[in-house]
Structures are given as C-alpha cells and as structure tokens.
Design a protein around this motif. Structure first.
Motif, PDB file in Angstrom:
ATOM      1  N   VAL A 144       0.853  -1.172   0.000  1.00 23.81           N
ATOM      2  CA  VAL A 144       0.000   0.000   0.000  1.00 23.81           C
ATOM      3  C   VAL A 144       0.895   1.230   0.000  1.00 23.81           C
ATOM      4  CG1 VAL A 144      -1.720   1.304   1.319  1.00 23.81           C
ATOM      5  CG2 VAL A 144      -1.840  -1.188   1.231  1.00 23.81           C
ATOM      6  N   VAL A 145       0.576   2.181  -0.864  1.00 24.88           N
ATOM      7  CA  VAL A 145       1.307   3.447  -0.914  1.00 24.88           C
ATOM      8  C   VAL A 145       0.306   4.591  -1.047  1.00 24.88           C
ATOM      9  CG1 VAL A 145       3.383   2.469  -1.965  1.00 24.88           C
ATOM     10  CG2 VAL A 145       1.620   3.409  -3.424  1.00 24.88           C
ATOM     11  N   VAL A 146       0.735   5.767  -0.641  1.00 26.83           N
ATOM     12  CA  VAL A 146      -0.014   6.990  -0.900  1.00 26.83           C
ATOM     13  C   VAL A 146       0.666   7.632  -2.094  1.00 26.83           C
ATOM     14  CG1 VAL A 146      -0.690   9.233   0.016  1.00 26.83           C
ATOM     15  CG2 VAL A 146      -0.617   7.227   1.529  1.00 26.83           C
ATOM     16  N   GLU A 185       5.002   7.971  -5.327  1.00 23.53           N
ATOM     17  CA  GLU A 185       4.756   7.741  -3.905  1.00 23.53           C
ATOM     18  C   GLU A 185       5.074   9.019  -3.126  1.00 23.53           C
ATOM     19  OE1 GLU A 185       6.242   4.647  -0.444  1.00 23.53           O
ATOM     20  OE2 GLU A 185       6.581   4.151  -2.550  1.00 23.53           O
ATOM     21  N   LEU A 186       4.218   9.341  -2.153  1.00 22.79           N
ATOM     22  CA  LEU A 186       4.386  10.558  -1.366  1.00 22.79           C
ATOM     23  C   LEU A 186       4.619  10.242   0.103  1.00 22.79           C
ATOM     24  CD1 LEU A 186       1.400  12.592  -2.858  1.00 22.79           C
ATOM     25  CD2 LEU A 186       3.824  12.794  -3.463  1.00 22.79           C
ATOM     26  N   SER A 187       5.442  11.060   0.749  1.00 20.39           N
ATOM     27  CA  SER A 187       5.639  10.973   2.199  1.00 20.39           C
ATOM     28  C   SER A 187       4.783  12.060   2.851  1.00 20.39           C
ATOM     29  CB  SER A 187       7.112  11.198   2.534  1.00 20.39           C
ATOM     30  OG  SER A 187       7.437  12.570   2.386  1.00 20.39           O
ATOM     31  N   ARG A 233       5.654  14.572   4.401  1.00 16.75           N
ATOM     32  CA  ARG A 233       6.268  15.893   4.200  1.00 16.75           C
ATOM     33  C   ARG A 233       5.983  16.470   2.818  1.00 16.75           C
ATOM     34  NH1 ARG A 233      11.891  14.459   7.176  1.00 16.75           N
ATOM     35  NH2 ARG A 233      11.116  14.802   9.283  1.00 16.75           N
ATOM     36  N   GLU A 234       5.464  15.650   1.913  1.00 20.58           N
ATOM     37  CA  GLU A 234       5.238  16.099   0.539  1.00 20.58           C
ATOM     38  C   GLU A 234       3.780  16.470   0.258  1.00 20.58           C
ATOM     39  OE1 GLU A 234       8.152  13.704  -2.267  1.00 20.58           O
ATOM     40  OE2 GLU A 234       7.161  12.373  -0.806  1.00 20.58           O
ATOM     41  N   VAL A 235       2.975  16.560   1.281  1.00 21.44           N
ATOM     42  CA  VAL A 235       1.570  16.913   1.097  1.00 21.44           C
ATOM     43  C   VAL A 235       1.217  18.112   1.970  1.00 21.44           C
ATOM     44  CG1 VAL A 235       0.921  14.542   0.536  1.00 21.44           C
ATOM     45  CG2 VAL A 235       0.661  15.359   2.874  1.00 21.44           C
ATOM     46  N   THR A 236       0.150  18.784   1.599  1.00 18.97           N
ATOM     47  CA  THR A 236      -0.397  19.842   2.439  1.00 18.97           C
ATOM     48  C   THR A 236      -1.761  19.389   2.910  1.00 18.97           C
ATOM     49  OG1 THR A 236      -1.360  20.962   0.543  1.00 18.97           O
ATOM     50  CG2 THR A 236       0.829  21.687   1.236  1.00 18.97           C
TER      51      THR A 236
END
Length: 157
Positions: free
Chosen positions: A127-129, A137-139, A141-144
């Motif tokens: 599973v990944v975001v 793939e996002l961590s 820290r890479e989203v708002t």
C-alpha cells in the motif's frame, strides 16, 4: 483555521475507529479477508468467548461491513455465515497497510506470516499513498493538509 482549533466531533478517523478500531473487530476482519465465514471458525481461530464474538459480529453487521448469509448442513438447523460487504471489502487497503507496517516493525524475524502477491505477475503487493497525476509515492512531508468543507471550529470551553 489550524488543526488544534478544529473540532474532532466529525473526524472520519474517529468515526472509523468507532466502527472498527477495537482489536477484536480488526482481527475478525483479518480473518474474513482470509476466507473465514462461520461463527465457530472465528471463535476457534481468534480465541474469543461466544459473547464477545457475537457482540463484535453483530456490530460489524449493523455497520454494514459484514452481512449474514444463511446456510444449513444436513441434519442441522439453519445458521448464518458472515461475508464482507462492498463497504467491508473497501477496508482491504487498510488491512494490508496494517499488515505491511506490522511486518516492517513488529514482524516475525523468520519472515511474513502471509505473503500477498499480485496474481498476474507474482510481485509482492504493498500500500502506498501516491499523487494520482504523477503516480509517485508521497511521504507526509510532501503533502499539504487544509481544512475541508466540513471543518468546524472547536467549541470554546
């Protein structure tokens, strides 16, 4: 509006945990995803008392996560199996994510208890975001994260 100013009364995480966040419910869902259907099989595999098992299954059915399907073995009374509904099957990525985290941080040193692989190519499933536009793939820290339309201010005390 900042997170600590927001009310959590309608938080979807909180609402989800109210339905499935109890340990036994998650273990019953784990077993349902692995093909367990019958009361006695759940009881034997998970190790719950009949009263607790009945209560958890009843709550999962009431929440629309499981449904009952009648069956009858020859010479016995009609009983019910428990099957995942579409709403229940939509929890599969959550269960895979919990398993994936568990394997990484608290897993058996000998390796996974179960391996989940793509039927077509045999690759392990994870599973990944991801960003749907870039398929990357996002961590965290890479989203708002911003308040949505249902955000409410926390009542003043």
């Amino acid at each position: 509006m900042k997170w600590l100013e927001m009310s959590t009364e309608n938080c979807p995480v909180q609402r989800s945990l109210n339905l499935i966040g109890e340990k036994w419910s998650l273990l019953l869902l784990r077993d349902a995803f692995n093909g367990v259907r019958r009361f006695d099989d759940f009881r034997r595999h998970v190790g719950l008392s009949e009263a607790v098992l009945s209560d958890r299954l009843r709550k999962l059915v009431a929440a629309g996560i499981l449904r009952t399907v009648p069956y009858q073995e020859q010479g016995s009374r009609t009983r019910h199996e428990y099957r995942l509904t579409a709403k229940g099957r939509d929890l599969w990525p959550v269960m895979v994510a919990l398993r994936q985290w568990g394997e990484a941080y608290v897993g058996d040193p000998e390796g996974p208890v179960l391996e989940i692989r793509h039927r077509d190519c045999g690759a392990p499933v994870r599973v990944v975001v991801e960003c749907p536009d870039e398929h990357t793939e996002l961590s965290p820290r890479e989203v708002t994260v911003t308040p949505g339309p249902a955000a409410r201010l926390q009542p003043k005390s």
